[in-house]
Design a protein around this motif. Sequence first.
Motif, short mmCIF file in Angstrom:
data_model
loop_
_atom_site.label_atom_id
_atom_site.label_comp_id
_atom_site.label_asym_id
_atom_site.label_seq_id
_atom_site.Cartn_x
_atom_site.Cartn_y
_atom_site.Cartn_z
N THR A 151 0.84 -1.20 0.00
CA THR A 151 0.00 0.00 0.00
C THR A 151 0.87 1.25 0.00
O THR A 151 0.62 2.21 -0.74
N ILE A 175 1.16 4.17 -2.91
CA ILE A 175 1.00 5.59 -2.57
C ILE A 175 2.23 6.39 -2.98
O ILE A 175 2.12 7.51 -3.48
N TYR A 212 2.61 8.28 -6.28
CA TYR A 212 1.94 9.55 -6.52
C TYR A 212 2.78 10.75 -6.06
O TYR A 212 2.33 11.88 -6.11
N TYR A 271 2.20 14.79 -6.45
CA TYR A 271 2.13 15.59 -5.22
C TYR A 271 3.06 16.80 -5.31
O TYR A 271 2.65 17.94 -5.05
N VAL A 300 -6.23 1.02 -4.45
CA VAL A 300 -5.50 2.25 -4.15
C VAL A 300 -5.58 3.24 -5.32
O VAL A 300 -5.89 4.43 -5.12
N TYR A 301 -5.32 2.78 -6.54
CA TYR A 301 -5.24 3.69 -7.68
C TYR A 301 -6.58 4.35 -8.03
O TYR A 301 -6.63 5.57 -8.23
N ILE A 311 -7.40 6.95 -5.14
CA ILE A 311 -6.60 8.18 -5.18
C ILE A 311 -6.91 8.97 -6.45
O ILE A 311 -6.99 10.21 -6.43
N TYR A 326 -4.39 14.81 -1.16
CA TYR A 326 -3.11 14.23 -0.73
C TYR A 326 -3.05 14.02 0.77
O TYR A 326 -2.36 13.10 1.24
N MET A 328 -4.51 10.75 1.16
CA MET A 328 -3.56 9.74 0.71
C MET A 328 -2.52 9.43 1.78
O MET A 328 -2.22 8.27 2.07
N TRP A 329 -1.97 10.46 2.41
CA TRP A 329 -0.97 10.23 3.46
C TRP A 329 -1.58 9.53 4.67
O TRP A 329 -0.92 8.70 5.31
N GLY A 332 -1.69 5.93 4.00
CA GLY A 332 -0.37 5.36 4.20
C GLY A 332 -0.05 5.12 5.67
O GLY A 332 0.53 4.10 6.03
#
Length: 423
Positions: free
Chosen positions: A233, A237, A240, A244, A368-369, A372, A385, A388-389, A392
């Motif tokens: 994962t 991430i 990207y 970002y 995931v893709y 996001i 983002y 997204m973090w 993670g």
Amino acid sequence: MHAKNTTRWLTLAVISISGGISFDLAYLRYIYQIPMAKFMGFSNTEIGVIMSTFGITAILLYAPGGIISDKFSHRKVMSGAMIATGLLGMIMATYPPLWAMLLIQVAFAITTILLLWAVSIKAASLLGTREEQGKIMGWMEGLRGVGVMGLALFTVWVFSRFHPDDPNSLKAVILIYSGTYIALGIACWFLVSDGFAQSGDEAQSAFSLQHALRVLKMPTTWYCSMIIFGVYTLYAILSYSTNYLSEIYGMSLVAASYMGIIINKVFRAICGPMGGMLTSYSRWRSPTRVIQVFALVSFTTLILLWLVTRQPVSLVLAIGLILLMAFTCYASRGLYFACIGEVNTPKQILGTTIGICSVIGFLPDVFVYPIIGHWQDTLPPALAYRNMWMMGATASVLVLVFTALLMGQIKRVAAATALAKGV
């Protein structure tokens, strides 16, 4: 003896580079998402769907791929798969419509996942003893990275030679990858051995339903699978990070692309072997323990990235945090299959175990893709983002939990073995 050792390392290099770069066309978005949207006419969400199509198909093929690695000639399977992947790339270079691109992704999954993934890992594993598994797997990840990095740098250089609006730029990149795949397929034919396929009895007994059930019943299979799930994962991430830096900090497309190569390619080349060295030369002899430490560092880094995305103040700080995350991610990737060897998985079910762990561990490819991509299309960049973090950080916690469980299992087995020897 020296010549034999040289051949072993050359074979490992060919296996590793083939296994590494074979995915680059399926994962073309990692460096070329913006050119894909521009020249192939796909939205970010459609590119996410293209990626998840590969991921969904891959999930169905990991386990059968493990069976293939236990039963068939590694040399024939790897050579055929690499050449077929190159031919598919030539079709991709025509910029097909979405429906055809989805079919190509399914075909890529067949050649790279069903035919290459478990076969390449097992073929590399057989080049070393049980004690050498951490080193072999670490160097395999590193050599994969060297191949991926070298080809990525070359293709980005070629891409930059074209006018920014020339659609042939991306086409040239795809054709370079295709030609390289075919050349490596030929090299595999001359260097890779047949594995266990030459032994009739062993080939017949390499897989059975009992073996599969045995693998599924082992708690260590599930612990290893979830460790891979969490690390993978983070790996997805991390891809990207180019977007970002471009969207949040305003880096140019070319500069962000080169930064993407450093993050996703250069670090991949150097961090895998470094993780293997930590298991060989530091007091952390356990691959599982090293991954656990890296997960703690990664969690801290992701929380800091979440905070600085709220109020972007320093491009240097953001790059530093992403590079730290990249180090922990790629070092962990170089070690997570060594966890399977650390729990003494029998060689006759090694391929099946790799396949089953891959089914579970690489599920992030499915979700995931598109998630996001949807965030990128529908949310303000900073919020997308930050989400997204946080995803993670959650994955890092998952790795911490299951490395702790696996370490407990390893200690219990070691204690039981020591007690049995004492008796």
